[in-house]
Design a protein around this motif. Structure first.
Motif, PDB file in Angstrom:
ATOM      1  N   GLU A   1      75.017  23.108  -1.542  1.00 52.49           N
ATOM      2  CA  GLU A   1      74.361  24.023  -0.607  1.00 52.49           C
ATOM      3  C   GLU A   1      74.495  23.518   0.818  1.00 52.49           C
ATOM      4  O   GLU A   1      73.955  22.464   1.164  1.00 52.49           O
ATOM      5  CB  GLU A   1      72.876  24.174  -0.962  1.00 52.49           C
TER       6      GLU A   1
ATOM      7  N   HIS B   1      71.106  31.715  -2.409  1.00 53.92           N
ATOM      8  CA  HIS B   1      69.673  31.614  -2.145  1.00 53.92           C
ATOM      9  C   HIS B   1      69.391  32.738  -1.177  1.00 53.92           C
ATOM     10  O   HIS B   1      69.752  32.662   0.002  1.00 53.92           O
ATOM     11  CB  HIS B   1      69.317  30.253  -1.537  1.00 53.92           C
TER      12      HIS B   1
ATOM     13  N   ASP C   1      73.029  29.908   1.064  1.00 49.12           N
ATOM     14  CA  ASP C   1      71.652  30.246   1.412  1.00 49.12           C
ATOM     15  C   ASP C   1      71.756  31.049   2.700  1.00 49.12           C
ATOM     16  O   ASP C   1      72.260  30.550   3.710  1.00 49.12           O
ATOM     17  CB  ASP C   1      70.819  28.976   1.601  1.00 49.12           C
TER      18      ASP C   1
ATOM     19  N   ASP D   1      65.239  32.149  -2.368  1.00 51.46           N
ATOM     20  CA  ASP D   1      64.675  30.912  -1.812  1.00 51.46           C
ATOM     21  C   ASP D   1      63.931  31.302  -0.540  1.00 51.46           C
ATOM     22  O   ASP D   1      64.555  31.514   0.498  1.00 51.46           O
ATOM     23  CB  ASP D   1      65.783  29.895  -1.504  1.00 51.46           C
TER      24      ASP D   1
ATOM     25  N   HIS E   1      71.033  29.592   6.281  1.00 50.82           N
ATOM     26  CA  HIS E   1      71.591  28.285   6.649  1.00 50.82           C
ATOM     27  C   HIS E   1      72.776  28.356   7.604  1.00 50.82           C
ATOM     28  O   HIS E   1      73.644  27.462   7.591  1.00 50.82           O
ATOM     29  CB  HIS E   1      71.973  27.522   5.368  1.00 50.82           C
TER      30      HIS E   1
HETATM   31 MN    MN Z   1      68.052  27.123  -0.257  1.00 51.93          MN
END
Ligand code: MN
Ligand code: LRH
Length: 432
Positions: free
Chosen positions: A221, A283, A256, A329, A259
């Motif tokens: 990730e 995520h 994600d 997430d 991010h």
């Molecule tokens: Mn995450």
């Protein structure tokens, strides 16, 4: 000791009985409109019903920031209560059949009991998440200056051992993947040798890959920054991809949505990772500034739709190795986490359904003839189609609630949990 309160099937049936007439009318109208576009709503409803996304155990408790966390009523106090709350999200929403746990936050003595409790609610476990971004009480080899990329081989060994332990736990839970996010990075130029740090990470992660069972995958990730604010070892998809290439066929790249730097074209990153058969999955969340971990589809629903547009394109052309893991997430700082997670799952289903009704033939024709606006309007036509009645009917047919949040509020579940789960100070079930 009475059994924990749970929402009765009768309550859901009564709730649906009141709303079924109206939603069926709306669905029939949508069905006719879609049929005029050559789209079979029934087939679409079946695909939507088969769509599932994993709930993060750390998402059912109230989250917070470095400034503060304002715990809600009836917070789950342990992973078993977190699973009870995941069960409510699945009972009413019917789109979240799996759970993604985080260790050591969800550490217990008896993982068979945990697996059983989840199974008793019809829930299974998706990827497990390791945690080498916090020190545990009494931990001597600190992760302050990193974990898998730390300059001290003893700290790296500790981080590797923790990830291997997570794999063992995951096997007991029936998971098939390990998600590795590391906070490793630096706050000052010069503080870290940027190349050696990556090499240490790759060498350490190679040992984790070697410990994976034959049918497991590891999800790398990436994240641009935070908690490191000058450099982050796995800061972007390019670094993650290159590392996954070096680490071999079991290593994939997890996206994600929060991010990335502002305005990054995330759907193109998704298309690239699919093209190179390295997309682990997602995520899901939303963000306006940084890694805000806001509810999916609550800030940029068009961006979410564009991500699913790439996923459906990949599915349609049977992209090699295409098997993305869908996980949420998020951090729920000001809402009831159960409500946010139910609505987020609906917004993910919505983006998926809208991507499925894109007229791919017309889109491709417009793309091949450089009809820029024509192509764009094919996407907009799908994105501006209100598929809510179809999502609700699919939910109702699967035994869920036509309006999950209304049903949840009518159940009084939170108030009952507030009585059952007296707050215990000092613990946190959400992020921070
Ligand atoms: Mn995450
Ligand atoms: C890091 C992250 C990672 C998790 C954590 C809870 O920001 O997205 O996926 O381990 O949040």
């Amino acid at each position: 000791m009475s059994a924990p309160f749970s929402i009765s099937a009768e309550l859901v049936a009564e709730h649906n009985a009141q709303l079924e007439g109206a939603i069926t009318e709306d669905y029939d109208a949508l069905k006719r409109a879609l049929a005029r576009r050559g789209i079979d709503a029934e087939a679409l409803a079946q695909k939507v019903a088969a769509f599932g996304v994993a709930i993060p155990t750390w998402g059912v408790g109230t989250g917070g920031t470095r400034f503060a966390r304002f715990p809600g009523q009836g917070e789950p106090r342990n992973v078993f209560e977190k699973i009870d709350d995941c069960a409510v999200i699945q009972q009413l929403g019917r789109a979240t059949p799996t759970i993604s746990p985080h260790f050591p936050w969800d550490k217990v003595d008896d993982y068979a009991a945990l697996r059983e409790q989840a199974a008793s609610h019809g829930l299974a476990f998706d990827a497990v998440n390791s945690n080498t971004f916090q020190d545990q009480p009494g931990q001597e080899l600190s992760y302050k200056f990193g974990s898998l990329s730390h300059t001290d081989a003893r700290v790296r060994a500790r981080a590797i051992a923790h990830n291997v332990e997570c794999i063992e736990v995951g096997r007991k839970l029936g998971s098939k993947a390990l998600t590795v996010w590391i906070a490793d990075g630096s706050n000052f130029a010069g503080q870290s040798n940027l190349t050696k740090a990556l090499d240490r990470y790759i060498d350490a992660t190679r040992e984790i890959v070697a410990a994976l069972p034959a049918d497991w995958r590891v999800f790398l990730e990436h994240k641009l920054y935070e908690p490191a604010f000058y450099s982050t070892v796995i800061s972007d998809w390019g670094t993650s991809f290159a590392a996954a290439q070096e680490l071999g066929p079991k290593a994939y790249c997890l996206v994600d949505l929060g991010h990335h730097a502002p305005n990054v074209n995330i759907e193109q990153i998704v298309a690239r990772l699919v093209r190179f058969n390295k997309l682990a999955g997602f995520h899901f969340n939303d963000s306006k500034y940084g890694d805000d971990d806001l509810d999916s589809g609550s800030v940029e629903p068009f961006r979410l739709f564009l991500v699913f547009n790439e996923l459906i394109d990949a599915e349609r052309r049977k992209a090699e190795g295409f098997a993305p893991a869908y996980m949420i997430d998020q951090s729920h700082n000001v809402t009831d986490p159960i409500e946010s997670l139910m609505q987020s799952a609906i917004e993910l289903q919505r983006a998926y359904a809208q991507a499925l009704i894109v007229d791919r033939g017309a889109l491709e024709a417009a793309q091949e003839t450089n009809d820029a606006l024509g192509a764009h309007l094919e996407l907009k036509r799908a994105f501006t189609t209100d598929v809510s009645p179809l999502l609700a009917v699919a939910r109702m047919r699967a035994g869920g609630a036509i309006a999950p949040i209304a049903a949840y509020r009518a159940s009084g579940y939170r108030a009952r949990k507030a009585r059952e789960r007296p707050a215990v100070g000092g613990t946190s079930s959400g992020i921070v």
